[in-house]
Design an enzyme around this catalytic site. Structure first.
Site, PDB file in Angstrom:
ATOM      1  N   ASN A  55       0.844  -1.203   0.000  1.00 53.64           N
ATOM      2  CA  ASN A  55       0.000   0.000   0.000  1.00 53.64           C
ATOM      3  C   ASN A  55       0.878   1.251   0.000  1.00 53.64           C
ATOM      4  OD1 ASN A  55      -1.749   2.158   0.675  1.00 53.64           O
ATOM      5  ND2 ASN A  55      -3.165   0.757   1.670  1.00 53.64           N
ATOM      6  N   GLU A  62       3.254   7.892   6.078  1.00 51.49           N
ATOM      7  CA  GLU A  62       4.250   7.734   7.136  1.00 51.49           C
ATOM      8  C   GLU A  62       5.469   8.609   6.867  1.00 51.49           C
ATOM      9  OE1 GLU A  62       6.490   4.085   9.407  1.00 51.49           O
ATOM     10  OE2 GLU A  62       6.855   4.338   7.253  1.00 51.49           O
ATOM     11  N   TRP A  84       1.566   2.084  12.978  1.00 55.47           N
ATOM     12  CA  TRP A  84       2.234   2.294  14.264  1.00 55.47           C
ATOM     13  C   TRP A  84       1.292   2.064  15.446  1.00 55.47           C
ATOM     14  CZ3 TRP A  84       7.271   3.572  15.649  1.00 55.47           C
ATOM     15  CH2 TRP A  84       8.162   3.813  14.587  1.00 55.47           C
ATOM     16  N   TYR A 148      11.462   8.731  14.842  1.00 53.47           N
ATOM     17  CA  TYR A 148      12.115   9.260  13.640  1.00 53.47           C
ATOM     18  C   TYR A 148      11.904  10.751  13.389  1.00 53.47           C
ATOM     19  CZ  TYR A 148      12.713   4.304  12.614  1.00 53.47           C
ATOM     20  OH  TYR A 148      13.043   2.981  12.691  1.00 53.47           O
ATOM     21  N   CYS A 201      14.902   1.382  13.833  1.00 53.37           N
ATOM     22  CA  CYS A 201      15.450   0.270  13.067  1.00 53.37           C
ATOM     23  C   CYS A 201      16.261   0.807  11.899  1.00 53.37           C
ATOM     24  CB  CYS A 201      14.335  -0.654  12.567  1.00 53.37           C
ATOM     25  SG  CYS A 201      13.472  -1.512  13.895  1.00 53.37           S
ATOM     26  N   ARG A 221      19.610  -1.287  11.244  1.00 53.47           N
ATOM     27  CA  ARG A 221      20.213  -2.195  12.232  1.00 53.47           C
ATOM     28  C   ARG A 221      19.419  -3.488  12.374  1.00 53.47           C
ATOM     29  NH1 ARG A 221      17.257  -2.820  16.787  1.00 53.47           N
ATOM     30  NH2 ARG A 221      15.580  -1.309  17.042  1.00 53.47           N
ATOM     31  N   ALA A 223      15.998  -5.611  10.606  1.00 56.75           N
ATOM     32  CA  ALA A 223      15.171  -5.604   9.405  1.00 56.75           C
ATOM     33  C   ALA A 223      14.220  -6.791   9.386  1.00 56.75           C
ATOM     34  CB  ALA A 223      16.054  -5.614   8.160  1.00 56.75           C
ATOM     35  N   ASP A 224      12.933  -6.510   9.597  1.00 59.85           N
ATOM     36  CA  ASP A 224      11.865  -7.497   9.445  1.00 59.85           C
ATOM     37  C   ASP A 224      11.625  -7.640   7.942  1.00 59.85           C
ATOM     38  OD1 ASP A 224       9.423  -8.800   9.157  1.00 59.85           O
ATOM     39  OD2 ASP A 224       8.366  -7.589  10.640  1.00 59.85           O
ATOM     40  N   ALA A 318       5.173  -8.583  14.917  1.00 61.15           N
ATOM     41  CA  ALA A 318       5.781  -8.861  16.209  1.00 61.15           C
ATOM     42  C   ALA A 318       6.050  -7.532  16.907  1.00 61.15           C
ATOM     43  CB  ALA A 318       7.085  -9.634  16.035  1.00 61.15           C
TER      44      ALA A 318
END
Length: 319
Positions: A55, A62, A84, A148, A201, A221, A223-224, A318
């Site tokens: 999407n 974001e 989020w 961020y 991340c 650092r 990464a999903d 997660a």
């Protein structure tokens, strides 16, 4: 061209084939490798994955949230962006103000317990409605801390001064394009231990100018790879386009460097499905804001055209 997407698919296969089985903060478990890199030539098309639907509106809203220095999910919810929510919701249900049913480990429990899932969905819907309609509640429980947007736009120094990293880098790109200091860091060691809902991340990125083109390299650092990385690729490709537009350059490469690149153990079936699919041609990005500054752009100014993809693939997040 599908070369851009193939870099991502190759990474997925490498993790499945070579990844170490590791425990993790969430208790889910991962297959993980350490140290990987993907390169995306942005002239070949916009790297929005086609082997599953992604999407773009969520990515655009974001990124604009980051660029504006926002750290509260109320802005995102107003744009129907829920990516989020879980981190803000976790803060709410773990607070002393929360008096509802036990939401411990809501992410995993909602997958295996249908009665709990219904309860969780009701609590989440109520939480979102309060964030949208009650500014006082949103200020307290929609806030994610100095994530961020705060670090990019209002980094706090030990002397109490504020640094607008994004503005400073854009100014530097305009006036000193060959500098090797076009760097923005979201990793603030002082804020990481206690103040952030989720430590960054995608921790640091650097711009580089050559032959009239702007390139960007991101160091991530953690990464999903199934859920997060497709968004990260598109988000930083979009950021590169927007900054290039701002400073009057063409786009070059987006280089994505990963530390702990992992596939959660409850994502392996989804990854296998995705790897069985043939990619389509890359879509194109259109920016219609005209002379608008990057700091004034709206989500409606950004559009992806000629996007053909396979169906979306759902997977649990997660937290």
């Amino acid at each position: 061209m599908v070369k851009n997407e193939q870099a991502y698919l190759d990474l997925c296969q490498t993790i499945l084939d070579q990844g170490q089985v590791k425990s993790d903060r969430t208790g889910t478990g991962t297959h993980s490798i350490f140290g990987a890199q993907m390169r995306f030539n942005l002239a070949d098309g916009f790297p929005l994955l086609t082997t599953k639907r992604v999407n773009f509106r969520l990515i655009a809203s974001e990124l604009i949230w980051f660029i504006r220095g926002e750290t509260n999910i109320q802005f995102l919810l107003k744009h129907n962006n829920n990516i989020w929510n879980e981190w803000a919701f976790k803060r709410w249900v773990e607070s002393t103000d929360y008096q509802g049913p036990d939401m411990t480990d809501f992410g995993n429990r909602s997958l295996v317990d249908s009665s709990f899932r219904e309860q969780y969905q009701q609590e989440m819907a109520s939480f979102k409605e309060r964030v949208l309609t009650d500014d006082g509640f949103a200020q307290q429980y929609g806030e994610l801390g100095p994530v961020y947007g705060k670090q990019w736009r209002a980094w706090q120094t030990s002397q109490g001064e504020t640094i607008d990293q994004l503005k400073d880098v854009i100014d530097s790109l305009k006036h000193n394009p060959d500098s090797r200091r076009h760097i923005i860091s979201a990793w603030n060691p002082e804020d990481v231990p206690s103040n952030m809902a989720l430590p960054p991340c995608h921790a640091l990125f650097q711009f580089y100018v050559a032959d009239g083109k702007l390139s960007c390299q991101l160091y991530q650092r953690s990464a999903d790879v199934f859920l997060g990385v497709p968004f990260n690729i598109a988000s930083y490709a979009l950021l590169t386009h927007l900054v290039a537009h701002e400073v009057g350059l063409a786009v070059g490469e987006f280089i994505h460097t990963l530390g702990d690149a992992h596939i959660y153990q409850n994502h392996t079936e989804q990854i296998t499905t995705q790897l069985s699919r043939t990619p389509f041609a890359q879509p194109q990005l259109q920016i219609s804001g005209g002379a608008k500054s990057i700091f004034e752009l709206e989500v409606s100014d950004l559009e992806i055209v000629n996007y053909q993809s396979h169906a979306a693939i759902k997977a649990p997040i997660a937290v």
